[in-house]
Write a protein that holds these residues in place. Structure first.
Motif, PDB file in Angstrom:
ATOM      1  N   GLN A  43       0.864  -1.183   0.000  1.00 38.71           N
ATOM      2  CA  GLN A  43       0.000   0.000   0.000  1.00 38.71           C
ATOM      3  C   GLN A  43       0.896   1.228   0.000  1.00 38.71           C
ATOM      4  O   GLN A  43       1.770   1.373   0.859  1.00 38.71           O
ATOM      5  CB  GLN A  43      -0.904   0.019   1.231  1.00 38.71           C
ATOM      6  CG  GLN A  43      -1.888   1.190   1.235  1.00 38.71           C
ATOM      7  CD  GLN A  43      -2.742   1.224   2.502  1.00 38.71           C
ATOM      8  OE1 GLN A  43      -2.387   0.634   3.524  1.00 38.71           O
ATOM      9  NE2 GLN A  43      -3.868   1.924   2.434  1.00 38.71           N
ATOM     10  N   VAL A  44       0.705   2.095  -0.990  1.00 42.38           N
ATOM     11  CA  VAL A  44       1.533   3.282  -1.113  1.00 42.38           C
ATOM     12  C   VAL A  44       0.688   4.540  -0.956  1.00 42.38           C
ATOM     13  O   VAL A  44      -0.527   4.522  -1.165  1.00 42.38           O
ATOM     14  CB  VAL A  44       2.284   3.320  -2.468  1.00 42.38           C
ATOM     15  CG1 VAL A  44       3.231   2.140  -2.592  1.00 42.38           C
ATOM     16  CG2 VAL A  44       1.307   3.365  -3.633  1.00 42.38           C
ATOM     17  N   GLU A  45       1.356   5.598  -0.588  1.00 39.29           N
ATOM     18  CA  GLU A  45       0.685   6.889  -0.452  1.00 39.29           C
ATOM     19  C   GLU A  45       0.559   7.535  -1.824  1.00 39.29           C
ATOM     20  O   GLU A  45       1.542   7.692  -2.541  1.00 39.29           O
ATOM     21  CB  GLU A  45       1.487   7.788   0.486  1.00 39.29           C
ATOM     22  CG  GLU A  45       0.819   9.102   0.810  1.00 39.29           C
ATOM     23  CD  GLU A  45       1.605   9.876   1.856  1.00 39.29           C
ATOM     24  OE1 GLU A  45       1.268   9.788   3.044  1.00 39.29           O
ATOM     25  OE2 GLU A  45       2.575  10.561   1.462  1.00 39.29           O
ATOM     26  N   GLY A  46      -0.665   7.891  -2.201  1.00 42.13           N
ATOM     27  CA  GLY A  46      -0.900   8.512  -3.493  1.00 42.13           C
ATOM     28  C   GLY A  46      -1.518   7.544  -4.485  1.00 42.13           C
ATOM     29  O   GLY A  46      -1.507   6.321  -4.295  1.00 42.13           O
ATOM     30  N   ASP A  47      -2.050   8.092  -5.546  1.00 37.35           N
ATOM     31  CA  ASP A  47      -2.632   7.311  -6.634  1.00 37.35           C
ATOM     32  C   ASP A  47      -1.516   7.001  -7.624  1.00 37.35           C
ATOM     33  O   ASP A  47      -1.186   7.812  -8.496  1.00 37.35           O
ATOM     34  CB  ASP A  47      -3.753   8.116  -7.294  1.00 37.35           C
ATOM     35  CG  ASP A  47      -4.506   7.322  -8.339  1.00 37.35           C
ATOM     36  OD1 ASP A  47      -4.262   6.099  -8.445  1.00 37.35           O
ATOM     37  OD2 ASP A  47      -5.333   7.914  -9.053  1.00 37.35           O
ATOM     38  N   ARG A  94      -1.862   5.010   9.035  1.00 38.10           N
ATOM     39  CA  ARG A  94      -2.376   6.368   9.168  1.00 38.10           C
ATOM     40  C   ARG A  94      -3.269   6.722   7.980  1.00 38.10           C
ATOM     41  O   ARG A  94      -3.008   6.314   6.850  1.00 38.10           O
ATOM     42  CB  ARG A  94      -1.232   7.377   9.285  1.00 38.10           C
ATOM     43  CG  ARG A  94      -0.418   7.571   8.019  1.00 38.10           C
ATOM     44  CD  ARG A  94       0.709   8.574   8.235  1.00 38.10           C
ATOM     45  NE  ARG A  94       1.427   8.885   7.001  1.00 38.10           N
ATOM     46  CZ  ARG A  94       2.478   8.232   6.587  1.00 38.10           C
ATOM     47  NH1 ARG A  94       2.951   7.212   7.292  1.00 38.10           N
ATOM     48  NH2 ARG A  94       3.087   8.585   5.459  1.00 38.10           N
ATOM     49  N   HIS A  95      -4.310   7.448   8.277  1.00 35.81           N
ATOM     50  CA  HIS A  95      -5.280   7.802   7.235  1.00 35.81           C
ATOM     51  C   HIS A  95      -5.356   9.316   7.108  1.00 35.81           C
ATOM     52  O   HIS A  95      -5.481  10.029   8.098  1.00 35.81           O
ATOM     53  CB  HIS A  95      -6.668   7.241   7.578  1.00 35.81           C
ATOM     54  CG  HIS A  95      -7.729   7.644   6.607  1.00 35.81           C
ATOM     55  ND1 HIS A  95      -7.791   7.154   5.322  1.00 35.81           N
ATOM     56  CD2 HIS A  95      -8.770   8.525   6.727  1.00 35.81           C
ATOM     57  CE1 HIS A  95      -8.820   7.686   4.698  1.00 35.81           C
ATOM     58  NE2 HIS A  95      -9.435   8.527   5.524  1.00 35.81           N
ATOM     59  N   ARG A  96      -5.258   9.801   5.869  1.00 37.32           N
ATOM     60  CA  ARG A  96      -5.368  11.237   5.591  1.00 37.32           C
ATOM     61  C   ARG A  96      -6.459  11.432   4.553  1.00 37.32           C
ATOM     62  O   ARG A  96      -6.379  10.896   3.449  1.00 37.32           O
ATOM     63  CB  ARG A  96      -4.029  11.786   5.106  1.00 37.32           C
ATOM     64  CG  ARG A  96      -2.907  11.667   6.136  1.00 37.32           C
ATOM     65  CD  ARG A  96      -1.536  11.863   5.522  1.00 37.32           C
ATOM     66  NE  ARG A  96      -1.393  13.182   4.916  1.00 37.32           N
ATOM     67  CZ  ARG A  96      -0.324  13.556   4.203  1.00 37.32           C
ATOM     68  NH1 ARG A  96       0.665  12.691   4.003  1.00 37.32           N
ATOM     69  NH2 ARG A  96      -0.251  14.765   3.697  1.00 37.32           N
ATOM     70  N   GLU A  97      -7.454  12.187   4.926  1.00 39.71           N
ATOM     71  CA  GLU A  97      -8.621  12.377   4.066  1.00 39.71           C
ATOM     72  C   GLU A  97      -8.261  12.956   2.706  1.00 39.71           C
ATOM     73  O   GLU A  97      -8.879  12.635   1.687  1.00 39.71           O
ATOM     74  CB  GLU A  97      -9.647  13.286   4.756  1.00 39.71           C
ATOM     75  CG  GLU A  97     -10.318  12.670   5.972  1.00 39.71           C
ATOM     76  CD  GLU A  97     -11.295  11.562   5.612  1.00 39.71           C
ATOM     77  OE1 GLU A  97     -11.657  11.462   4.422  1.00 39.71           O
ATOM     78  OE2 GLU A  97     -11.682  10.802   6.515  1.00 39.71           O
ATOM     79  N   PRO A 140      -5.033  10.145  -1.252  1.00 35.33           N
ATOM     80  CA  PRO A 140      -5.469   8.780  -1.568  1.00 35.33           C
ATOM     81  C   PRO A 140      -4.327   7.786  -1.367  1.00 35.33           C
ATOM     82  O   PRO A 140      -3.158   8.161  -1.235  1.00 35.33           O
ATOM     83  CB  PRO A 140      -5.872   8.874  -3.040  1.00 35.33           C
ATOM     84  CG  PRO A 140      -4.989   9.958  -3.588  1.00 35.33           C
ATOM     85  CD  PRO A 140      -4.836  10.958  -2.466  1.00 35.33           C
ATOM     86  N   THR A 141      -4.681   6.533  -1.346  1.00 36.60           N
ATOM     87  CA  THR A 141      -3.667   5.471  -1.325  1.00 36.60           C
ATOM     88  C   THR A 141      -3.993   4.478  -2.429  1.00 36.60           C
ATOM     89  O   THR A 141      -5.098   4.458  -2.968  1.00 36.60           O
ATOM     90  CB  THR A 141      -3.628   4.740   0.028  1.00 36.60           C
ATOM     91  OG1 THR A 141      -4.841   3.995   0.204  1.00 36.60           O
ATOM     92  CG2 THR A 141      -3.444   5.724   1.180  1.00 36.60           C
ATOM     93  N   VAL A 191      10.306   6.246  -6.648  1.00 34.43           N
ATOM     94  CA  VAL A 191       9.426   6.688  -7.739  1.00 34.43           C
ATOM     95  C   VAL A 191       8.339   7.636  -7.224  1.00 34.43           C
ATOM     96  O   VAL A 191       7.394   7.958  -7.942  1.00 34.43           O
ATOM     97  CB  VAL A 191       8.786   5.478  -8.471  1.00 34.43           C
ATOM     98  CG1 VAL A 191       9.868   4.645  -9.150  1.00 34.43           C
ATOM     99  CG2 VAL A 191       7.938   4.630  -7.537  1.00 34.43           C
ATOM    100  N   GLY A 192       8.478   8.068  -5.964  1.00 33.43           N
ATOM    101  CA  GLY A 192       7.599   9.117  -5.448  1.00 33.43           C
ATOM    102  C   GLY A 192       6.362   8.662  -4.710  1.00 33.43           C
ATOM    103  O   GLY A 192       5.457   9.472  -4.468  1.00 33.43           O
ATOM    104  N   TYR A 193       6.327   7.374  -4.302  1.00 29.71           N
ATOM    105  CA  TYR A 193       5.147   6.863  -3.614  1.00 29.71           C
ATOM    106  C   TYR A 193       5.585   6.080  -2.366  1.00 29.71           C
ATOM    107  O   TYR A 193       5.843   4.874  -2.442  1.00 29.71           O
ATOM    108  CB  TYR A 193       4.313   5.975  -4.551  1.00 29.71           C
ATOM    109  CG  TYR A 193       3.743   6.734  -5.725  1.00 29.71           C
ATOM    110  CD1 TYR A 193       2.482   7.326  -5.639  1.00 29.71           C
ATOM    111  CD2 TYR A 193       4.474   6.891  -6.903  1.00 29.71           C
ATOM    112  CE1 TYR A 193       1.960   8.044  -6.713  1.00 29.71           C
ATOM    113  CE2 TYR A 193       3.966   7.607  -7.975  1.00 29.71           C
ATOM    114  CZ  TYR A 193       2.708   8.183  -7.868  1.00 29.71           C
ATOM    115  OH  TYR A 193       2.197   8.899  -8.920  1.00 29.71           O
TER     116      TYR A 193
END
Length: 215
Positions: A78-82, A123-126, A129-130, A152-154
């Protein structure tokens, strides 16, 4: 034949039986695996979850853990961002890290897998996205997957190892393990259908009251 333990290592458990810390010691395999003579074939980071193999057979342990054998390992990440198609292509070709370029990897975007609830939760940030990817590599550098996605930025938020060779987590929950037998010496390090023992048993490892753990 050699015995092997397939263990679903929980989050924040060391992939070893002792901790060098004397104050605020962390959870170790000793709280979960009560079978003397078994040792991990490779490692899995303290803050990662999922499949860890243990065996009481030294040559098999070496064949699984040795980087020379290039045994593939598959992770659900699971990565941070789309995550973009460009980033996935870059991961597939290999990325440059401080210790040199990685080998090409197999990468695909995946729907969020049905996993157990992690404690503590991710952690969840409204506003951010992940996304999830399945990443298969054949090398084992220190914290390699996390460094690859960061490159690669994620950044990686959650890392679950699902598969090593032909062994998978299957339906194991955190803290559960099952035993299998592997045919040796002519079989490859990962089990074939002939090398597997039918009807492997799953065991819920009992643990004592754990002391508070810290990183």
């Amino acid at each position: 034949m050699a015995d092997i333990i397939l263990f679903n290592k929980p989050f924040e458990v060391l992939s070893q039986f002792t901790d060098e810390r004397t104050q605020n010691p962390r959870s170790t395999l000793a709280e979960w695996i009560k079978m003397p003579g078994y040792y991990p074939a490779g490692r899995l980071d303290y803050d990662s979850e999922g499949l860890l193999l243990l065996t009481n057979h030294g040559p098999l342990q070496h064949r699984i853990a040795s980087p020379r054998n290039k045994m593939p390992k598959t992770y659900w990440v699971q990565v941070e961002g789309d995550i973009s198609g460009v980033a996935i292509d870059n991961l597939s070709r290999g990325v440059n890290l401080k210790d040199g370029p990685t080998r090409p990897a197999k990468v695909r975007r995946m729907t969020p897998p049905k996993l157990w609830q992690r404690t503590p939760p991710v952690r969840h940030r409204e506003t951010v996205p992940t996304s999830w990817i399945e990443l298969t590599i054949s090398e084992g550098r220190n914290r390699q997957v996390r460094r690859m996605t960061a490159a690669v930025g994620y950044p990686t938020l959650r890392l679950v190892r699902y598969q090593i060779g032909d062994w998978t987590l299957d339906k194991l929950q955190p803290g559960e393990f099952r035993m299998e037998q592997v045919h040796l010496p002519d079989a490859p390090a990962s089990p074939s259908k002939q090398g597997r023992r039918p009807g492997p048993r799953s065991t819920k490892a009992r643990r004592p009251n754990r002391r508070s753990a810290s990183k």
